[in-house]
Write a protein that holds these residues in place. Structure first.
Motif, PDB file in Angstrom:
ATOM      1  N   LEU A   1      -1.675  -5.024  -0.298  1.00  0.00           N
ATOM      2  CA  LEU A   1      -2.978  -5.169  -0.959  1.00  0.00           C
ATOM      3  C   LEU A   1      -2.897  -6.346  -1.914  1.00  0.00           C
ATOM      4  O   LEU A   1      -1.907  -6.489  -2.642  1.00  0.00           O
ATOM      5  CB  LEU A   1      -3.314  -3.902  -1.746  1.00  0.00           C
TER       6      LEU A   1
ATOM      7  N   ASP B   1       0.848  -1.190   0.000  1.00  0.00           N
ATOM      8  CA  ASP B   1       0.000   0.000   0.000  1.00  0.00           C
ATOM      9  C   ASP B   1       0.887   1.246   0.000  1.00  0.00           C
ATOM     10  O   ASP B   1       1.890   1.319   0.699  1.00  0.00           O
ATOM     11  CB  ASP B   1      -0.919  -0.009   1.235  1.00  0.00           C
TER      12      ASP B   1
ATOM     13  N   HIS C   1      -6.846  -5.883   2.157  1.00  0.00           N
ATOM     14  CA  HIS C   1      -5.704  -5.303   2.875  1.00  0.00           C
ATOM     15  C   HIS C   1      -5.183  -6.368   3.834  1.00  0.00           C
ATOM     16  O   HIS C   1      -5.966  -6.950   4.595  1.00  0.00           O
ATOM     17  CB  HIS C   1      -6.132  -4.116   3.747  1.00  0.00           C
TER      18      HIS C   1
END
Ligand code: AMP
Length: 122
Positions: free
Chosen positions: A45, A35, A108
């Motif tokens: 991610l 990220d 995430h």
């Protein structure tokens, strides 16, 4: 429900190679990258390469091969980052209530510090 995919979203551009990313893992159907605004020491991610907006869209319309690949890619990232012992959190925001900023499915993976309670009570 009909899902509408916007191919101008930033992760679609990453998949087309139009903007760079910090790749951690690439598989046949999935891409994992760091990220750009990490919220924990580890913040990766994981996205499918196919045009899916949200987790429910992916679950409804992706092929078995894509789903297996994606699920395994998430697990592989946990192994690559060595998260088994201390643990981690998976989050997949969807739509308005989920406050999803990028309309391409992503999970995430957050780890590397105590992450607090799951949701703000506010
Ligand atoms: P969400 O709110 O769940 O849609 O999260 C979108 C995430 O994408 C945020 O954590 C952003 O920091 C991250 N992000 C946005 N642009 C990029 C980019 N170019 N590379 C990596 N991560 C990004």
């Amino acid at each position: 429900m009909a899902y509408t995919y916007d191919d101008q979203n930033i992760f679609a551009k990453i998949l087309r190679g139009e903007i760079p990313n910090d790749t951690v893992l690439e598989t046949e159907h999935s891409l994992a990258f760091r990220d750009i605004t990490p919220q924990a020491p580890h913040h990766v991610l994981v996205i499918p390469k196919g045009p899916y907006v949200t987790y429910d869209h992916f679950a409804a319309e992706a092929s078995d091969a894509e789903i297996v690949d994606y699920t395994r890619a998430v697990g592989q990232i946990c192994q690559i980052l060595g998260l088994e012992e201390d643990g981690f959190r998976l989050i997949s925001n969807a739509g308005r209530a989920g406050v999803q900023e990028v309309p391409h499915l992503h999970v995430h993976i957050l780890a590397g510090r105590p992450l607090g309670r799951m949701l703000d009570k506010a």
